[in-house]
Scaffold this motif. Structure first.
Motif, short mmCIF file in Angstrom:
data_model
loop_
_atom_site.label_atom_id
_atom_site.label_comp_id
_atom_site.label_asym_id
_atom_site.label_seq_id
_atom_site.Cartn_x
_atom_site.Cartn_y
_atom_site.Cartn_z
N SER A 95 36.00 -22.54 4.48
CA SER A 95 36.95 -23.25 5.35
C SER A 95 36.44 -24.56 5.91
N ASP A 96 35.41 -25.14 5.33
CA ASP A 96 34.89 -26.37 5.93
C ASP A 96 35.27 -27.61 5.13
N PHE A 97 36.54 -27.66 4.71
CA PHE A 97 37.00 -28.82 3.95
C PHE A 97 37.09 -30.08 4.80
N GLU A 98 37.12 -29.88 6.13
CA GLU A 98 37.13 -31.05 7.02
C GLU A 98 35.93 -31.96 6.75
N GLU A 99 34.83 -31.33 6.30
CA GLU A 99 33.62 -32.12 6.01
C GLU A 99 33.84 -33.12 4.88
N MET A 100 34.77 -32.79 3.98
CA MET A 100 35.01 -33.66 2.83
C MET A 100 35.99 -34.78 3.15
N ARG A 101 36.69 -34.64 4.27
CA ARG A 101 37.73 -35.61 4.62
C ARG A 101 37.14 -37.00 4.84
N PRO A 102 37.69 -38.00 4.18
CA PRO A 102 37.20 -39.37 4.42
C PRO A 102 37.50 -39.80 5.85
N GLU A 103 36.66 -40.68 6.34
CA GLU A 103 36.82 -41.26 7.69
C GLU A 103 38.22 -41.84 7.86
N GLY A 104 38.89 -41.49 8.96
CA GLY A 104 40.19 -42.11 9.27
C GLY A 104 41.37 -41.41 8.61
N PHE A 105 41.10 -40.48 7.70
CA PHE A 105 42.18 -39.75 7.04
C PHE A 105 42.53 -38.49 7.84
N ILE A 106 43.77 -38.03 7.68
CA ILE A 106 44.20 -36.78 8.31
C ILE A 106 44.37 -35.73 7.22
N LEU A 107 43.75 -34.58 7.42
CA LEU A 107 43.82 -33.52 6.41
C LEU A 107 44.89 -32.50 6.77
N ASP A 108 45.88 -32.35 5.89
CA ASP A 108 46.94 -31.37 6.13
C ASP A 108 46.64 -30.04 5.44
N ARG A 109 46.32 -30.13 4.16
CA ARG A 109 46.07 -28.89 3.41
C ARG A 109 45.18 -29.19 2.22
N HIS A 110 44.75 -28.15 1.55
CA HIS A 110 43.83 -28.33 0.44
C HIS A 110 44.20 -27.39 -0.69
N ALA A 111 43.78 -27.75 -1.89
CA ALA A 111 43.93 -26.88 -3.05
C ALA A 111 42.55 -26.75 -3.69
N VAL A 112 42.22 -25.54 -4.11
CA VAL A 112 40.96 -25.28 -4.80
C VAL A 112 41.28 -24.52 -6.07
N ILE A 113 40.72 -24.97 -7.18
CA ILE A 113 40.85 -24.22 -8.42
C ILE A 113 39.45 -24.00 -8.97
N LEU A 114 39.12 -22.74 -9.20
CA LEU A 114 37.84 -22.42 -9.83
C LEU A 114 38.08 -22.18 -11.32
N TYR A 115 37.14 -22.66 -12.14
CA TYR A 115 37.24 -22.50 -13.59
C TYR A 115 36.03 -21.74 -14.10
N GLY A 116 36.26 -20.88 -15.08
CA GLY A 116 35.14 -20.14 -15.64
C GLY A 116 35.61 -19.02 -16.54
N THR A 117 34.94 -17.86 -16.43
CA THR A 117 35.23 -16.72 -17.30
C THR A 117 35.62 -15.53 -16.44
N CYS A 118 36.74 -14.90 -16.76
CA CYS A 118 37.17 -13.75 -15.98
C CYS A 118 36.38 -12.52 -16.39
N GLU A 119 36.47 -11.46 -15.59
CA GLU A 119 35.66 -10.26 -15.83
C GLU A 119 35.91 -9.69 -17.23
N GLU A 120 37.19 -9.64 -17.62
CA GLU A 120 37.55 -9.03 -18.90
C GLU A 120 36.93 -9.80 -20.07
N CYS A 121 37.06 -11.14 -20.04
CA CYS A 121 36.49 -11.96 -21.12
C CYS A 121 34.96 -11.88 -21.09
N ASN A 122 34.40 -11.75 -19.91
CA ASN A 122 32.96 -11.68 -19.75
C ASN A 122 32.39 -10.42 -20.39
N ASN A 123 33.18 -9.35 -20.42
CA ASN A 123 32.72 -8.07 -20.96
C ASN A 123 32.93 -7.93 -22.46
N LYS A 124 33.53 -8.94 -23.08
CA LYS A 124 33.79 -8.84 -24.53
C LYS A 124 32.57 -9.28 -25.34
#
Lengths: 124, 124
Positions: A95-124
């Motif tokens: 929850s510390d996305f405020e740290e990424m906010r540029p100076e003078g900008f107002i942060l309303d909301r954020h989106a995060v997408i993680l990319y990688g391998t899911c458990e099922e694909c990892n076990n194949k």
DNA sequence: ATCTTTGCAAAACCTTTGCACTGCG
DNA sequence: CGCAGTGCAAAGGTTTTGCAAAGAT
């Protein structure tokens, strides 16, 4: 005014049962296991109708066609498996996305997408 | 072996001069001011070729058609101003996304998009 | 001269729309 | 019954591909 047709209920069931965001095509193939004659136009029309009714939310990921999931999940993000191309919900959120906010900008909301391998694909 | 055609150089020039990510259609119209006969197929082929060459990176934001910008910016994220619709680079990045990773999944990379008001809109 | 790249048009996608028919209310 | 919803097929919009001609090395 919205009629509760077999098709509309089938699409609702598919989305609830999946528990993860589905593409229109994923909705189509899963719904056709319940009603084989169900067409892609109905999928799109029902998606738009359920969105207007507030039952359904779009999940838009960068560079991807939109996926859809039932509303009412609260704040969460998504994990995109690069092998099977499925998208999973993540309910943990740092929850510390405020740290990424540029100076003078107002942060309303954020989106995060993680990319990688899911458990099922990892076990194949 | 990539040939340095007028078309390829025109598209490179357009992207460098713009200094912001452009859509394929924006690239087309801007390039046609240099070479009027330049076609949309060439735009797409050149985009893909420049991407393979590592000269160009896609900027994909949720719900937006992909844009492209010249490479060499390093790891960064984007701030999307909801008022002026411009997109800004963010070079600060928190790094504990491993905490959000679901059990059994493998995390390769992450994307973050912040939404809000940019400094300029905030001062209006 | 060779062989990649171009421009055009057609094809391949995905999503929306028109229309006659179905079936919910 | 009446009219919203459906299925089909056709239309739009965007990206890719096939091919003869142009042009870079």
């Amino acid at each position: 005014m919205k009629r509760n047709t077999r098709q509309r209920q089938a699409i609702r069931d598919v989305l609830i049962r999946a528990g993860r965001p589905l593409t229109p095509h994923e909705i189509l193939t899963a719904s056709q296991e319940i009603i084989p004659s169900l067409g892609i136009a109905t999928v799109y029309r029902t998606i738009n109708s359920l969105r207007e009714a507030g039952e359904l939310n779009p999940v838009e990921l960068p560079g991807e066609t939109p996926r859809y999931e039932m509303a009412g999940k609260g704040h969460h993000h998504h994990f995109h498996c690069l092998h099977c191309d499925r998208v999973f919900d993540i309910h943990k959120c740092i929850s510390d996305f405020e740290e990424m906010r540029p100076e003078g900008f107002i942060l309303d909301r954020h989106a995060v997408i993680l990319y990688g391998t899911c458990e099922e694909c990892n076990n194949k």
